[in-house]
Design a protein around this motif. Structure first.
Motif, PDB file in Angstrom:
ATOM      1  N   LEU A   1      35.729  54.843  49.820  1.00 32.90           N
ATOM      2  CA  LEU A   1      35.092  55.317  51.046  1.00 32.90           C
ATOM      3  C   LEU A   1      35.249  54.254  52.119  1.00 32.90           C
ATOM      4  O   LEU A   1      34.765  53.135  51.987  1.00 32.90           O
ATOM      5  N   MET A   2      35.967  54.602  53.197  1.00 33.56           N
ATOM      6  CA  MET A   2      36.250  53.636  54.254  1.00 33.56           C
ATOM      7  C   MET A   2      35.256  53.726  55.406  1.00 33.56           C
ATOM      8  O   MET A   2      34.902  52.722  56.005  1.00 33.56           O
ATOM      9  N   ASP A   3      34.849  54.946  55.744  1.00 31.19           N
ATOM     10  CA  ASP A   3      33.948  55.122  56.876  1.00 31.19           C
ATOM     11  C   ASP A   3      33.336  56.502  56.786  1.00 31.19           C
ATOM     12  O   ASP A   3      33.870  57.399  56.120  1.00 31.19           O
ATOM     13  N   GLN A   4      32.217  56.661  57.444  1.00 34.19           N
ATOM     14  CA  GLN A   4      31.598  57.972  57.547  1.00 34.19           C
ATOM     15  C   GLN A   4      30.825  58.049  58.847  1.00 34.19           C
ATOM     16  O   GLN A   4      30.409  57.035  59.390  1.00 34.19           O
ATOM     17  N   LYS A   5      30.700  59.249  59.329  1.00 34.97           N
ATOM     18  CA  LYS A   5      29.929  59.446  60.557  1.00 34.97           C
ATOM     19  C   LYS A   5      29.410  60.858  60.582  1.00 34.97           C
ATOM     20  O   LYS A   5      29.912  61.729  59.874  1.00 34.97           O
ATOM     21  N   ARG A   6      28.435  61.062  61.409  1.00 39.86           N
ATOM     22  CA  ARG A   6      27.892  62.402  61.611  1.00 39.86           C
ATOM     23  C   ARG A   6      28.325  62.890  62.989  1.00 39.86           C
ATOM     24  O   ARG A   6      28.229  62.163  63.967  1.00 39.86           O
ATOM     25  N   ASP A   7      28.840  64.121  63.017  1.00 41.73           N
ATOM     26  CA  ASP A   7      29.290  64.710  64.272  1.00 41.73           C
ATOM     27  C   ASP A   7      29.225  66.222  64.117  1.00 41.73           C
ATOM     28  O   ASP A   7      29.939  66.789  63.300  1.00 41.73           O
ATOM     29  N   ASP A   8      28.363  66.852  64.867  1.00 45.94           N
ATOM     30  CA  ASP A   8      28.230  68.308  64.764  1.00 45.94           C
ATOM     31  C   ASP A   8      28.950  69.037  65.901  1.00 45.94           C
ATOM     32  O   ASP A   8      28.728  70.212  66.145  1.00 45.94           O
TER      33      ASP A   8
END
Length: 87
Positions: A44-51
């Motif tokens: 897992l390199m990165d994560q974000k929330r975007d709706d």
């Protein structure tokens, strides 16, 4: 098709990419509701929330404008798959 190119996760150096010719790297993107997770070679390199995006298309691209060292960069995609996992 007319669309817009949007960078959701910016480029970051990582030691999990296998560099050089004749190497294999696996890229994975997992979407669940508004959570976007980016994996490279199982890490897992990165994560974000975007709706913002409720649907659309995905693909692979190389941006030669990012760095002059990548101006002649070439990638080969051997396999691209997706799974729609029902909840």
């Amino acid at each position: 098709f007319k669309g817009e190119y949007v960078t959701l996760v910016s480029w970051t150096f990582t030691g999990v990419i296998n560099p050089g010719p004749n190497q294999t790297n696996r890229v994975g993107v997992m979407l669940q509701d508004d959570l976007i997770q980016l994996y490279i070679n199982g890490v897992l390199m990165d994560q974000k929330r975007d709706d913002t995006y409720k649907g659309g298309f995905f693909g692979v691209s190389v941006d030669p404008g990012f760095d002059t060292a990548t101006a002649d960069f070439t990638i080969y995609v051997d396999d691209m798959s997706y799974w729609d996992i029902p909840r």
